[in-house]
Motif scaffolding. Structure first.
Motif, PDB file in Angstrom:
ATOM      1  N   SER A  16     -49.740 -63.513  19.139  1.00  0.00           N
ATOM      2  CA  SER A  16     -49.009 -62.004  20.043  1.00  0.00           C
ATOM      3  C   SER A  16     -48.346 -62.862  20.477  1.00  0.00           C
ATOM      4  CB  SER A  16     -50.142 -61.403  20.395  1.00  0.00           C
ATOM      5  OG  SER A  16     -49.409 -60.711  21.199  1.00  0.00           O
ATOM      6  N   THR A  17     -47.230 -62.675  21.445  1.00  0.00           N
ATOM      7  CA  THR A  17     -46.387 -63.186  22.610  1.00  0.00           C
ATOM      8  C   THR A  17     -46.978 -62.792  23.583  1.00  0.00           C
ATOM      9  OG1 THR A  17     -45.176 -60.935  22.317  1.00  0.00           O
ATOM     10  CG2 THR A  17     -44.297 -63.174  21.178  1.00  0.00           C
ATOM     11  N   ASN A  18     -48.016 -61.155  23.645  1.00  0.00           N
ATOM     12  CA  ASN A  18     -48.445 -60.936  24.969  1.00  0.00           C
ATOM     13  C   ASN A  18     -49.809 -60.764  24.230  1.00  0.00           C
ATOM     14  OD1 ASN A  18     -49.901 -59.757  26.739  1.00  0.00           O
ATOM     15  ND2 ASN A  18     -48.085 -58.049  27.291  1.00  0.00           N
TER      16      ASN A  18
ATOM     17  N   LYS B 210     -53.194 -60.566  25.665  1.00  0.00           N
ATOM     18  CA  LYS B 210     -53.246 -59.390  26.543  1.00  0.00           C
ATOM     19  C   LYS B 210     -53.293 -57.878  26.143  1.00  0.00           C
ATOM     20  CE  LYS B 210     -54.389 -62.027  31.124  1.00  0.00           C
ATOM     21  NZ  LYS B 210     -53.971 -61.855  32.045  1.00  0.00           N
ATOM     22  N   ARG B 211     -51.904 -57.541  25.920  1.00  0.00           N
ATOM     23  CA  ARG B 211     -51.153 -56.746  24.729  1.00  0.00           C
ATOM     24  C   ARG B 211     -52.352 -56.020  24.117  1.00  0.00           C
ATOM     25  NH1 ARG B 211     -45.640 -56.819  24.206  1.00  0.00           N
ATOM     26  NH2 ARG B 211     -46.999 -57.592  22.285  1.00  0.00           N
TER      27      ARG B 211
ATOM     28  N   GLU C  50     -53.865 -69.882  24.788  1.00  0.00           N
ATOM     29  CA  GLU C  50     -54.676 -68.492  25.153  1.00  0.00           C
ATOM     30  C   GLU C  50     -55.184 -67.622  24.070  1.00  0.00           C
ATOM     31  OE1 GLU C  50     -53.364 -64.199  27.279  1.00  0.00           O
ATOM     32  OE2 GLU C  50     -51.254 -66.470  26.616  1.00  0.00           O
TER      33      GLU C  50
ATOM     34  N   LYS D   8     -51.803 -66.486  21.624  1.00  0.00           N
ATOM     35  CA  LYS D   8     -50.513 -66.596  21.661  1.00  0.00           C
ATOM     36  C   LYS D   8     -49.584 -67.399  20.808  1.00  0.00           C
ATOM     37  CE  LYS D   8     -47.460 -66.867  24.662  1.00  0.00           C
ATOM     38  NZ  LYS D   8     -46.429 -65.466  25.612  1.00  0.00           N
TER      39      LYS D   8
ATOM     40  N   ASP E 277     -46.431 -56.402  18.459  1.00  0.00           N
ATOM     41  CA  ASP E 277     -45.842 -57.605  17.822  1.00  0.00           C
ATOM     42  C   ASP E 277     -45.184 -57.566  16.556  1.00  0.00           C
ATOM     43  OD1 ASP E 277     -45.227 -59.541  19.944  1.00  0.00           O
ATOM     44  OD2 ASP E 277     -46.378 -60.854  18.802  1.00  0.00           O
TER      45      ASP E 277
END
Length: 125
Positions: A11-13, A15-16, A38, A53, A111
């Motif tokens: 994922s690029t994010n 936590k999301r 991450e 990440k 994502d």
């Protein structure tokens, strides 16, 4: 041996996506500070996994999946689909019958990772 033992969701994010999958499947996630990127280790009722990440650009939307897609068994397909949509997921392939086996469908997270869900039903047609 020769059994799938670990899965990764890029994922690029991260936590999301941690919140997305927790809201849908109840998976708990712990940040692994020893990892070189991450990375959140996932606690599921079975398979070990992680959300990490994405190390490269996100693949373009509406292309074939270039990955190993995982499907999660659920008790109630229709109820789980509502939760997925409520949490920002999108339908990638609507619910369909695998005759005599189950109801299956595919979704996208924020994502654009593809994942499936299925509900066992020997009467599926």
């Amino acid at each position: 041996m020769n059994t799938i033992a670990f899965f990764e969701i890029q994922s690029t994010n991260p936590k999301r996506e941690v919140e997305f999958y927790k809201s849908i499947f109840g998976w708990e996630a712990t940040l692994d500070t020893s990892a070189p990127i991450e990375l959140y280790r996932l606690e599921t009722d079975g398979l070990q996994g992680a959300i990490l990440k994405r190390p490269v650009d996100t693949p373009p939307t509406y292309q074939g999946t270039n990955a190993f897609t995982c499907s999660i068994q659920v008790d109630d397909y229709d109820q789980k689909e509502k939760i997925i949509i409520k949490n920002g997921g999108q339908v990638a392939m609507p619910k369909f019958a695998v005759p005599g086996k189950c109801w299956q469908g595919y979704f996208l997270d924020a994502d654009h990772n593809v994942f499936g869900i299925f509900e066992m039903d020997k009467n599926a047609k």
